[in-house]
Design a protein around this motif. Structure first.
Motif, PDB file in Angstrom:
ATOM      1  N   GLU A  16      71.467  86.762  26.541  1.00 55.47           N
ATOM      2  CA  GLU A  16      72.462  86.143  25.661  1.00 55.47           C
ATOM      3  C   GLU A  16      73.782  85.900  26.391  1.00 55.47           C
ATOM      4  OE1 GLU A  16      72.453  88.870  22.364  1.00 55.47           O
ATOM      5  OE2 GLU A  16      70.649  87.971  21.510  1.00 55.47           O
ATOM      6  N   ARG A  17      74.212  86.843  27.246  1.00 55.89           N
ATOM      7  CA  ARG A  17      75.435  86.651  28.035  1.00 55.89           C
ATOM      8  C   ARG A  17      75.267  85.474  28.993  1.00 55.89           C
ATOM      9  NH1 ARG A  17      75.557  92.324  27.992  1.00 55.89           N
ATOM     10  NH2 ARG A  17      74.435  92.415  29.960  1.00 55.89           N
ATOM     11  N   ASP A  18      74.118  85.422  29.647  1.00 55.55           N
ATOM     12  CA  ASP A  18      73.854  84.335  30.593  1.00 55.55           C
ATOM     13  C   ASP A  18      73.784  82.988  29.875  1.00 55.55           C
ATOM     14  OD1 ASP A  18      73.775  86.257  32.565  1.00 55.55           O
ATOM     15  OD2 ASP A  18      71.591  86.192  32.814  1.00 55.55           O
ATOM     16  N   GLU A  19      73.192  82.982  28.677  1.00 53.14           N
ATOM     17  CA  GLU A  19      73.114  81.745  27.905  1.00 53.14           C
ATOM     18  C   GLU A  19      74.512  81.279  27.505  1.00 53.14           C
ATOM     19  OE1 GLU A  19      70.256  79.991  24.485  1.00 53.14           O
ATOM     20  OE2 GLU A  19      71.222  81.898  24.002  1.00 53.14           O
ATOM     21  N   ARG A  20      75.382  82.208  27.115  1.00 52.49           N
ATOM     22  CA  ARG A  20      76.763  81.847  26.793  1.00 52.49           C
ATOM     23  C   ARG A  20      77.477  81.279  28.014  1.00 52.49           C
ATOM     24  NH1 ARG A  20      76.314  86.448  23.505  1.00 52.49           N
ATOM     25  NH2 ARG A  20      77.278  87.802  25.022  1.00 52.49           N
ATOM     26  N   MET A  21      77.204  81.845  29.185  1.00 50.11           N
ATOM     27  CA  MET A  21      77.797  81.342  30.426  1.00 50.11           C
ATOM     28  C   MET A  21      77.297  79.928  30.712  1.00 50.11           C
ATOM     29  SD  MET A  21      79.838  81.568  32.912  1.00 50.11           S
ATOM     30  CE  MET A  21      80.375  83.257  32.780  1.00 50.11           C
ATOM     31  N   MET A  22      76.019  79.675  30.484  1.00 47.09           N
ATOM     32  CA  MET A  22      75.470  78.340  30.685  1.00 47.09           C
ATOM     33  C   MET A  22      76.176  77.339  29.778  1.00 47.09           C
ATOM     34  SD  MET A  22      73.145  76.052  28.976  1.00 47.09           S
ATOM     35  CE  MET A  22      72.379  77.196  27.872  1.00 47.09           C
ATOM     36  N   ILE A  23      76.401  77.699  28.526  1.00 46.18           N
ATOM     37  CA  ILE A  23      77.087  76.808  27.591  1.00 46.18           C
ATOM     38  C   ILE A  23      78.526  76.585  28.039  1.00 46.18           C
ATOM     39  CG2 ILE A  23      77.897  76.554  25.203  1.00 46.18           C
ATOM     40  CD1 ILE A  23      75.310  78.076  24.372  1.00 46.18           C
ATOM     41  N   PRO A  46      70.641  67.124  17.615  1.00 42.36           N
ATOM     42  CA  PRO A  46      71.327  66.758  16.364  1.00 42.36           C
ATOM     43  C   PRO A  46      71.179  67.806  15.259  1.00 42.36           C
ATOM     44  CG  PRO A  46      69.543  65.199  16.889  1.00 42.36           C
ATOM     45  CD  PRO A  46      69.648  66.160  18.023  1.00 42.36           C
ATOM     46  N   GLN A  47      70.125  68.564  15.280  1.00 39.85           N
ATOM     47  CA  GLN A  47      69.911  69.587  14.265  1.00 39.85           C
ATOM     48  C   GLN A  47      70.781  70.822  14.488  1.00 39.85           C
ATOM     49  OE1 GLN A  47      67.909  68.764  16.730  1.00 39.85           O
ATOM     50  NE2 GLN A  47      67.075  70.611  17.656  1.00 39.85           N
ATOM     51  N   GLN A  48      71.434  70.905  15.636  1.00 37.36           N
ATOM     52  CA  GLN A  48      72.281  72.062  15.961  1.00 37.36           C
ATOM     53  C   GLN A  48      73.735  71.640  16.164  1.00 37.36           C
ATOM     54  OE1 GLN A  48      70.866  74.372  19.281  1.00 37.36           O
ATOM     55  NE2 GLN A  48      68.740  73.921  18.812  1.00 37.36           N
ATOM     56  N   ALA A  49      74.163  70.649  15.415  1.00 37.77           N
ATOM     57  CA  ALA A  49      75.511  70.094  15.609  1.00 37.77           C
ATOM     58  C   ALA A  49      76.597  71.157  15.494  1.00 37.77           C
ATOM     59  CB  ALA A  49      75.752  68.965  14.620  1.00 37.77           C
ATOM     60  N   ASP A  50      76.407  72.135  14.646  1.00 39.69           N
ATOM     61  CA  ASP A  50      77.414  73.183  14.470  1.00 39.69           C
ATOM     62  C   ASP A  50      76.933  74.458  15.164  1.00 39.69           C
ATOM     63  OD1 ASP A  50      79.757  74.409  13.594  1.00 39.69           O
ATOM     64  OD2 ASP A  50      78.806  75.120  11.750  1.00 39.69           O
ATOM     65  N   ASN A  51      77.000  74.463  16.484  1.00 37.79           N
ATOM     66  CA  ASN A  51      76.509  75.576  17.284  1.00 37.79           C
ATOM     67  C   ASN A  51      77.636  76.572  17.538  1.00 37.79           C
ATOM     68  OD1 ASN A  51      76.103  76.921  20.003  1.00 37.79           O
ATOM     69  ND2 ASN A  51      74.067  76.080  19.617  1.00 37.79           N
ATOM     70  N   VAL A  52      77.418  77.817  17.153  1.00 37.41           N
ATOM     71  CA  VAL A  52      78.439  78.869  17.274  1.00 37.41           C
ATOM     72  C   VAL A  52      78.830  79.087  18.732  1.00 37.41           C
ATOM     73  CG1 VAL A  52      78.910  81.324  16.897  1.00 37.41           C
ATOM     74  CG2 VAL A  52      77.683  80.009  15.160  1.00 37.41           C
ATOM     75  N   GLU A  53      77.843  79.176  19.622  1.00 33.17           N
ATOM     76  CA  GLU A  53      78.143  79.418  21.031  1.00 33.17           C
ATOM     77  C   GLU A  53      78.951  78.268  21.629  1.00 33.17           C
ATOM     78  OE1 GLU A  53      75.034  79.900  19.787  1.00 33.17           O
ATOM     79  OE2 GLU A  53      74.884  82.074  19.952  1.00 33.17           O
ATOM     80  N   LEU A  54      78.651  77.054  21.201  1.00 33.65           N
ATOM     81  CA  LEU A  54      79.404  75.892  21.681  1.00 33.65           C
ATOM     82  C   LEU A  54      80.853  75.975  21.220  1.00 33.65           C
ATOM     83  CD1 LEU A  54      79.234  73.178  23.200  1.00 33.65           C
ATOM     84  CD2 LEU A  54      78.616  72.118  21.023  1.00 33.65           C
ATOM     85  N   ARG A  55      81.052  76.332  19.964  1.00 34.88           N
ATOM     86  CA  ARG A  55      82.422  76.476  19.440  1.00 34.88           C
ATOM     87  C   ARG A  55      83.181  77.556  20.200  1.00 34.88           C
ATOM     88  NH1 ARG A  55      82.172  78.112  13.840  1.00 34.88           N
ATOM     89  NH2 ARG A  55      79.950  77.949  13.935  1.00 34.88           N
ATOM     90  N   TYR A  82      67.510  77.469  31.398  1.00 33.61           N
ATOM     91  CA  TYR A  82      67.375  77.858  29.991  1.00 33.61           C
ATOM     92  C   TYR A  82      66.574  76.845  29.185  1.00 33.61           C
ATOM     93  CZ  TYR A  82      70.150  81.871  30.788  1.00 33.61           C
ATOM     94  OH  TYR A  82      70.552  83.095  31.257  1.00 33.61           O
ATOM     95  N   ASN A  83      65.810  76.024  29.894  1.00 30.61           N
ATOM     96  CA  ASN A  83      64.920  75.043  29.263  1.00 30.61           C
ATOM     97  C   ASN A  83      65.640  74.122  28.283  1.00 30.61           C
ATOM     98  OD1 ASN A  83      62.545  75.982  30.608  1.00 30.61           O
ATOM     99  ND2 ASN A  83      62.556  77.736  29.226  1.00 30.61           N
ATOM    100  N   ASN A  84      66.863  73.774  28.609  1.00 28.72           N
ATOM    101  CA  ASN A  84      67.613  72.814  27.789  1.00 28.72           C
ATOM    102  C   ASN A  84      67.354  71.408  28.316  1.00 28.72           C
ATOM    103  OD1 ASN A  84      69.096  74.298  25.756  1.00 28.72           O
ATOM    104  ND2 ASN A  84      70.109  75.279  27.477  1.00 28.72           N
ATOM    105  N   ASP A  85      66.093  71.015  28.255  1.00 32.94           N
ATOM    106  CA  ASP A  85      65.680  69.744  28.837  1.00 32.94           C
ATOM    107  C   ASP A  85      66.335  68.547  28.155  1.00 32.94           C
ATOM    108  OD1 ASP A  85      64.054  71.227  30.542  1.00 32.94           O
ATOM    109  OD2 ASP A  85      62.332  71.085  29.193  1.00 32.94           O
ATOM    110  N   ASP A  86      66.480  68.607  26.836  1.00 31.51           N
ATOM    111  CA  ASP A  86      67.098  67.487  26.120  1.00 31.51           C
ATOM    112  C   ASP A  86      68.557  67.316  26.525  1.00 31.51           C
ATOM    113  OD1 ASP A  86      64.697  67.039  24.833  1.00 31.51           O
ATOM    114  OD2 ASP A  86      65.263  68.150  23.031  1.00 31.51           O
TER     115      ASP A  86
END
Length: 100
Positions: A16-23, A46-55, A82-86
């Motif tokens: 989770e820490r690493d994923e936050r760093m990626m964002i 588009p289904q995750q428009a309001d992403n907490v980690e992004l904010r 993190y397999n964020n291919d899109d």
């Protein structure tokens, strides 16, 4: 909690820490290149428009003048990890536009 559960908990927290760093790297790369991270993220997910980690990443990102450079290979590598291919596809399109 037994040691196996503790190890699993620690691994989950590290992921989770690493994923936050990626964002955060994605957000900072966008800022550094005068791109809107929310718009790009929403384009990819588009289904995750309001992403907490992004904010949260937007709150701690700095201006491009304050930030160090982030190479496109870094942001794409982290997205791939993190397999964020899109999102990687959207970023790749933006990189192509930036190079024109």
């Amino acid at each position: 909690m037994n040691s196996k559960q503790e190890i699993e908990r620690q691994m989950t927290q590290q992921f989770e820490r690493d994923e936050r760093m990626m964002i955060l790297v994605f957000v900072q790369w966008c800022i550094n290149n005068d791109l809107d991270p929310v718009a790009l993220y929403t384009q990819a997910y588009p289904q995750q428009a309001d992403n907490v980690e992004l904010r949260e990443a937007l709150k701690i990102a700095v201006t491009k003048e304050e930030a160090g450079p982030i190479g496109e290979h870094i942001v794409l590598g982290m997205l791939a990890a993190y397999n964020n291919d899109d999102l990687a596809a959207v970023v790749t399109e933006e990189i192509a536009k930036l190079k024109k």
